[in-house]
Write an enzyme that holds these catalytic residues in place. Structure first.
Site, short mmCIF file in Angstrom:
data_model
loop_
_atom_site.label_atom_id
_atom_site.label_comp_id
_atom_site.label_asym_id
_atom_site.label_seq_id
_atom_site.Cartn_x
_atom_site.Cartn_y
_atom_site.Cartn_z
N LEU A 88 0.92 -1.16 0.03
CA LEU A 88 0.02 0.12 -0.08
C LEU A 88 0.80 1.40 0.08
CD1 LEU A 88 -2.49 -1.42 2.83
CD2 LEU A 88 -3.07 -0.87 0.20
N ASN A 102 0.34 -5.96 10.99
CA ASN A 102 0.86 -7.11 10.10
C ASN A 102 1.28 -8.23 10.69
OD1 ASN A 102 1.14 -7.92 7.32
ND2 ASN A 102 3.28 -7.04 7.64
N THR A 103 1.32 -9.33 10.02
CA THR A 103 1.97 -10.47 10.60
C THR A 103 2.85 -11.08 9.47
OG1 THR A 103 1.73 -12.79 11.30
CG2 THR A 103 0.13 -12.20 9.71
N HIS A 104 4.02 -11.29 9.92
CA HIS A 104 5.21 -11.47 8.53
C HIS A 104 5.70 -12.84 9.09
CE1 HIS A 104 7.89 -10.59 5.52
NE2 HIS A 104 8.96 -10.98 6.19
N ALA A 137 4.12 2.91 6.40
CA ALA A 137 4.72 3.38 5.14
C ALA A 137 5.72 2.49 4.62
CB ALA A 137 4.57 4.52 4.94
N ASP A 140 7.52 -3.96 6.00
CA ASP A 140 7.84 -4.89 7.15
C ASP A 140 8.64 -4.09 8.18
OD1 ASP A 140 6.27 -6.80 6.04
OD2 ASP A 140 7.87 -7.22 4.57
C1 GRF Z 1 1.10 -15.58 6.23
O1 GRF Z 1 2.30 -16.46 6.38
C2 GRF Z 1 1.26 -14.23 6.32
O2 GRF Z 1 2.51 -13.70 7.26
C3 GRF Z 1 1.96 -13.86 4.84
O3 GRF Z 1 1.05 -14.57 4.00
C4 GRF Z 1 0.69 -15.52 4.88
C5 GRF Z 1 -0.74 -15.52 4.87
O4 GRF Z 1 -1.41 -16.89 4.81
N1 GRF Z 1 2.15 -12.29 4.69
P1 GRF Z 1 -2.92 -17.29 4.58
O5 GRF Z 1 -3.02 -16.97 2.93
O6 GRF Z 1 -3.78 -16.53 5.41
O7 GRF Z 1 -2.54 -18.96 4.64
#
Ligand code: GRF
Length: 186
Positions: A88, A102-104, A137, A140
């Site tokens: 974005l 966010n999850t990474h 912005a 990660d």
């Molecule tokens: C996760 O590992 C997230 O951290 C990453 O994309 C994946 C999403 O998984 N950015 P899903 O499509 O919800 O299974």
């Protein structure tokens, strides 16, 4: 807190957020994907902000504004990115003006970006993991809220390693969002 979720993929993280009974008011998707089915099965509103181009003519600013508008239309107070395939534009964060999480799938700041799992494998790390952070912005890069290590096992390929990481994300992300919404995290 009224939560908006952004997803593009298989939606298994979204499923975990649904199972955790978070107050999801809208799921924003940028393309046809299983996350739409997950949202519909849970009776959630879906905003399809279709990304029509993946080429140089892609208008990232206009797209990002549409995402902010979609969240705003559902009075979203907190947004959670759960595997959203479009970076974005900073305009999104300015317009939305509320926290975005966010999850990474890596231990940030290692392995930023879309290929985090492949790069961790290629580097030969023995431990990787996942990170929940405040999205800014810069991709990660925001303040880290939670992190958990995941071992790399001999014989792993990207799929098996990513699945082991996602199993942790499905617990850590809902838990961290709930703590954030309760004001327990900065
Ligand atoms: C996760 O590992 C997230 O951290 C990453 O994309 C994946 C999403 O998984 N950015 P899903 O499509 O919800 O299974």
């Amino acid at each position: 807190m009224r939560l908006g979720v952004l997803a593009s993929g298989t939606g298994t993280i979204l499923e975990a957020l649904v199972a955790a009974r978070l107050d999801i008011v809208v799921v924003v998707v940028d393309r046809p994907c299983r996350a739409i089915d997950v949202a519909s099965a849970a009776g959630l509103a879906v905003a399809h902000v279709e990304r029509r181009s993946f080429g140089p003519d892609f208008d990232r600013v206009a797209f990002s504004k549409q995402v902010a508008v979609a969240l705003e239309q559902h009075a979203t107070q907190l947004a959670a990115i759960a595997g959203f395939g479009t970076v974005l534009d900073p305009t999104f964060f300015e317009l939305f003006g509320r926290p975005v999480l966010n999850t990474h799938p890596s231990l940030l700041p290692a392995f930023k970006g879309w290929h985090a799992v492949d790069e961790a494998l290629a580097m030969g790390v023995k431990v990787t993991g996942c990170t929940v952070h405040i999205a800014t912005a810069e991709v990660d890069a925001g303040p880290i809220l939670a992190q958990e290590a995941v071992p790399v096992v001999p014989g792993d390929d990207a799929a098996s390693l990513h699945e082991r990481i996602k199993a942790v994300e499905r617990r850590l992300y809902p838990e961290t969002i709930a703590r954030f919404a309760r004001g327990e995290l900065p």
